[in-house]
Scaffold this motif. Structure first.
Motif, short mmCIF file in Angstrom:
data_model
loop_
_atom_site.label_atom_id
_atom_site.label_comp_id
_atom_site.label_asym_id
_atom_site.label_seq_id
_atom_site.Cartn_x
_atom_site.Cartn_y
_atom_site.Cartn_z
N ILE A 1 34.09 41.99 42.27
CA ILE A 1 34.60 40.43 42.44
C ILE A 1 33.65 39.58 41.82
CG2 ILE A 1 34.31 39.79 44.69
CD1 ILE A 1 37.61 39.14 43.13
N ARG A 2 32.19 39.97 42.61
CA ARG A 2 31.21 39.23 41.98
C ARG A 2 30.02 40.18 41.67
NH1 ARG A 2 33.77 36.64 45.92
NH2 ARG A 2 32.98 37.71 47.50
N PHE B 1 38.86 33.34 36.12
CA PHE B 1 37.42 33.64 36.72
C PHE B 1 37.68 35.20 37.24
CE2 PHE B 1 39.69 31.06 39.80
CZ PHE B 1 39.97 32.18 41.21
N GLN C 1 47.08 41.16 47.43
CA GLN C 1 46.19 40.40 46.88
C GLN C 1 47.15 38.97 46.93
OE1 GLN C 1 43.50 40.24 45.87
NE2 GLN C 1 42.81 42.33 46.04
N PRO D 1 43.51 30.42 49.96
CA PRO D 1 42.39 29.91 49.02
C PRO D 1 42.78 28.62 48.03
CG PRO D 1 42.78 32.31 48.84
CD PRO D 1 43.92 31.53 49.64
N GLN E 1 40.00 27.07 46.22
CA GLN E 1 39.07 27.35 45.29
C GLN E 1 38.31 25.93 44.56
OE1 GLN E 1 38.51 30.39 45.04
NE2 GLN E 1 40.44 31.35 44.83
N ARG F 1 44.87 28.02 37.99
CA ARG F 1 45.51 28.11 39.42
C ARG F 1 47.00 27.86 39.33
NH1 ARG F 1 43.52 31.58 43.02
NH2 ARG F 1 44.11 30.45 44.89
N ASP G 1 38.96 29.72 50.31
CA ASP G 1 37.82 30.07 49.60
C ASP G 1 37.58 29.09 48.35
OD1 ASP G 1 38.07 32.76 50.62
OD2 ASP G 1 39.00 33.51 49.01
N ILE H 1 29.19 31.00 44.49
CA ILE H 1 28.67 30.23 43.26
C ILE H 1 29.59 31.27 42.42
CG2 ILE H 1 26.87 30.53 41.66
CD1 ILE H 1 24.94 29.71 43.73
N SER I 1 30.74 33.52 39.49
CA SER I 1 29.87 34.75 38.92
C SER I 1 31.05 34.94 37.98
CB SER I 1 29.87 35.79 39.98
OG SER I 1 29.57 36.97 39.48
N ARG J 1 32.64 37.34 35.11
CA ARG J 1 32.92 38.62 35.27
C ARG J 1 33.43 38.99 33.75
NH1 ARG J 1 31.45 41.45 38.31
NH2 ARG J 1 29.90 40.88 37.23
N1 SAH Z 1 43.96 36.80 45.87
C1 SAH Z 1 43.22 35.91 46.53
C2 SAH Z 1 41.78 36.12 45.73
C3 SAH Z 1 41.15 37.33 45.98
S1 SAH Z 1 39.42 37.47 45.31
C4 SAH Z 1 43.52 34.57 45.71
O1 SAH Z 1 44.75 34.13 45.78
O2 SAH Z 1 42.99 33.61 45.63
C5 SAH Z 1 38.73 36.68 46.89
C6 SAH Z 1 37.88 35.33 46.54
O3 SAH Z 1 36.87 35.65 45.56
C7 SAH Z 1 38.77 34.30 45.65
O4 SAH Z 1 39.38 33.49 46.48
C8 SAH Z 1 37.49 33.58 45.05
O5 SAH Z 1 37.17 32.61 45.80
C9 SAH Z 1 36.49 34.42 44.89
N2 SAH Z 1 36.29 35.17 43.56
C10 SAH Z 1 37.05 35.64 42.85
N3 SAH Z 1 36.42 35.75 41.47
C11 SAH Z 1 35.13 35.19 41.56
C12 SAH Z 1 34.11 35.04 40.64
N4 SAH Z 1 34.23 35.44 39.37
N5 SAH Z 1 32.96 34.21 41.05
C13 SAH Z 1 33.00 33.92 42.23
N6 SAH Z 1 33.74 33.86 43.06
C14 SAH Z 1 35.04 34.69 42.68
#
Ligand code: SAH
Ligand code: F3S
Length: 461
Positions: A51-52, A163, A201, A265, A267, A279, A305, A337, A339, A341
Motif C-alpha cells: 500500500i505504501r 493513489f 476492503q 476513511p 483521506q 473518491r 484515514d 504521507i 506514497s 504507487r
Molecule cells: N478500503 C479502504 C482503504 C484501504 S488502504 C478505503 O475505503 O479507503 C488503507 C489506507 O491506506 C487508505 O485509507 C489510505 O489512507 C492509505 N493509502 C492507500 N494508498 C496510499 C498511498 N499510495 N499513499 C499513502 N497512503 C495510502
C-alpha cells in the motif's frame, strides 16, 4: 517429522486474516504447526503489503535475512504472498532467486498444491492470478480463537482511487454468498464467539446472493448477523463513504449490537483533492453521513484515514483537512504521507511539494489527531463501559484486559472466569495507549469473595 511453519505478516487486517487461514490450511493439508521461531521452521512465508513504499521495502530486507537461513538449510521453503507478490509477480524471483513460492491474495488457498509442486520439481512456483470466489470455497472455516472472530464477507475493490494499488493487487470487488456468511457466523456463535468483525476492503459494497437467487445488501446482512443467537457485538472494516446508504445509517438506530464506533476513511478535507483522488464524494457528503449517524447515535466515535501531501496539495487544501479534523473530532485515526504507487494514475501527477513540507503537515495532523483521541479517552474516565474480556494485560499478567466499543484496551483486576465474557467496568484512568478500570459494584464484591477463598462458582450472564 512434523513440518514447522513461520508466517510474517505485513499490512492490513485482510492480510492478518489470510495468514490465519493459510496456517489453518497448511495444518489440514500437511499437518504443519506454527512456530514463532524462523530458525526452526521448514517453511517461511511472508504475507506482504504494497500500500505504501515503506511496506514494500520491508519485504526485500526481510527476504535478505531469510536467505541466510537458506544457505544453512537448502531444503528450507521460502514463500512470498499478498499484495507485493501480486504486483511484482516474477520480478520477485529476479531480485530474490532463492524464493520458492509466489502467491497472490486471491491464490493463498492453492498453497498446499504449490508447495508440493515446488518440492517435487525443485523449481519456484508462481500463481498470482485472480480466480475470484474460489478462495472462499477453499479456505477452511476459521477455528474459533476465543470470543472474537473475523468474518470475511467480500474481497477486492472496484473504486480505483487514483493513489491506491488495492484494485490491482486484490482484484475487483466480489461478495461471498449470503448463505456462506451467515452459516459461518452461526457456527462461530455456537463455538462461543460473541463479537464478529465483518471484513472486506469495502464491506458496505457487499451484495451477496441467497440460495433462492435474491441479493442481500450490507444493511440487510447486518440485520441477519445481529439476529444470530449469541452475537452481541458487531464491527466492520473498512467502509467507503459512497456506499454508505440511508439503510446502513438507519441500522444504527435499529441494532444495539452494532458498536458505536466506525472507521470511515475520508483521506482529505479538500474537495479539490478528493476529486483528484477520485473518491467520488465531497466533504459535505462526508459530513452529512456523520451528522445523520450521530442523530442515531450521539455517542458515535469516528476514526479515519488521511493522506497528506497528495500531488498538488496546497496550503489551503491542507488547512481544509485540519479544519475537518477539528470539526468532526475524530477518534484514534491513521495518517500517512502520500506514497506514489507504480501503475496508479496519481503516480503520473507532478508533485511540487517538498518532503520536508509534507513532514511538517503530517506532524500537525498527527498532533491534532492524537490530541483529539486523548480527549475522547479522558472523557471516558468516570463512565461505565461494557468490555469484552479477551485476555490478560500485556504488562501485568495478573490483570484482565478487554476492549470497549470504541476499541480501547482496558486493564482491570478481576477473576479469570470473566475471560471471553462481557462485563461492565468503571473507567478510572486514561493512559496514552490504554485505560484502567475497576469492576462495577456487583462484580467487585463477587471478586472479593473469590479472593477470600470462597468456593462459589461465578457465572456471568
Ligand atoms: N478500503 C479502504 C482503504 C484501504 S488502504 C478505503 O475505503 O479507503 C488503507 C489506507 O491506506 C487508505 O485509507 C489510505 O489512507 C492509505 N493509502 C492507500 N494508498 C496510499 C498511498 N499510495 N499513499 C499513502 N497512503 C495510502
Ligand atoms: Fe483503495 Fe480506494 Fe479501494 S483507497 S481499497 S481504491 S476505496
Amino acid at each position: 517429522m512434523t513440518d514447522k511453519l513461520y508466517i510474517k505478516t505485513f499490512g492490513c487486517q485482510m492480510n492478518e486474516y489470510d495468514s490465519d487461514r493459510v496456517a489453518d490450511l497448511l495444518q489440514e493439508s500437511h499437518g504443519m504447526v506454527l512456530t514463532d521461531n524462523p530458525e526452526e521452521a521448514n517453511v517461511l512465508l511472508l504475507n506482504t503489503c504494497s500500500i505504501r513504499e515503506k511496506a514494500q521495502e520491508k519485504v526485500f530486507s526481510q527476504l535478505g535475512r531469510w536467505q541466510e537461513l537458506k544457505r544453512e538449510r537448502a531444503d528450507l521453503i521460502i514463500g512470498v504472498g499478498g499484495c507485493v507478490a501480486s504486483q511484482e509477480g516474477d520480478q520477485i524471483l529476479k531480485r530474490a532467486p532463492y524464493v520458492d513460492l509466489v502467491f497472490g491474495p486471491q491464490t493463498c488457498h492453492r498453497l498446499p498444491q504449490l508447495l508440493e509442486r515446488a518440492r517435487a520439481a525443485r523449481k519456484p512456483q508462481i500463481d498470482v492470478s485472480f480466480p475470484g470466489i474460489e478462495k472462499f470455497d477453499n479456505l477452511p472455516i476459521p477455528g474459533s480463537r476465543g470470543a472474537r472472530a473475523f468474518v470475511s464477507v467480500m474481497e477486492g475493490c472496484s473504486k480505483y482511487c487514483t493513489f491506491c494499488v488495492v484494485p490491482y493487487t486484490r482484484g475487483e470487488e466480489f461478495s461471498r454468498t449470503f448463505d456462506d456468511v451467515i452459516t459461518e457466523v452461526f457456527e462461530l456463535a455456537q463455538s462461543g464467539v460473541r463479537e464478529v468483525t465483518l471484513l472486506g476492503q469495502n464491506v458496505n459494497a457487499y451484495t451477496g446472493r441467497r440460495h433462492n437467487g435474491d441479493l442481500v445488501n450490507f444493511a440487510e446482512l447486518l440485520d441477519y448477523v445481529a439476529a444470530v443467537d449469541g452475537i452481541e457485538r458487531i464491527r466492520y472494516i473498512t467502509s467507503h463513504p459512497i456506499d454508505f446508504s440511508e439503510a446502513l445509517i438507519d441500522a444504527y438506530a435499529r441494532l444495539p449490537a452494532l458498536v458505536s464506533h466506525l472507521h470511515l476513511p475520508v483521506q482529505s478535507g479538500s474537495d479539490r483533492i478528493l476529486k483528484l483522488m477520485k473518491r467520488q464524494y465531497s466533504v459535505a457528503d462526508y459530513e452529512s453521513i456523520v451528522y445523520r449517524l450521530r442523530e442515531r447515535r450521539p455517542d458515535l466515535s469516528l476514526s479515519s484515514d488521511f493522506i497528506i501531501g497528495f500531488p498538488g496539495e496546497t496550503e489551503q487544501d491542507f488547512e481544509a483537512t485540519v479544519s475537518l479534523i477539528d470539526r468532526i473530532g475524530f477518534d484514534q485515526s491513521f495518517s500517512f504521507i502520500y506514497s506514489p504507487r507504480p501503475g496508479t494514475p496519481a503516480a503520473d501527477l507532478t508533485d511540487g511539494i517538498t518532503h520536508a513540507e509534507k513532514q511538517r503537515r503530517l506532524a500537525i495532523v498527527q498532533q491534532r489527531l492524537a490530541a483529539s483521541a486523548q480527549r475522547a479517552s479522558r472523557a471516558m474516565v468516570g463512565t461505565e463501559q461494557r468490555i469484552l474480556v479477551d485476555g490478560y494485560a500485556r504488562r501485568n499478567p495478573n490483570q484482565l484486559s478487554g476492549r470497549t466499543e470504541n476499541n480501547r484496551v482496558v486493564n482491570f483486576d478481576g477473576p479469570a472466569d470473566l475471560l471471553q465474557n462481557f462485563v461492565d467496568v468503571q473507567i478510572t484512568e486514561a493512559l496514552p495507549n490504554s485505560l484502567r478500570a475497576r469492576l462495577g459494584a456487583n462484580r467487585a464484591s463477587d471478586f472479593a469473595m473469590i479472593s477470600e477463598g470462597s468456593a462459589r462458582v461465578l457465572t456471568y450472564t
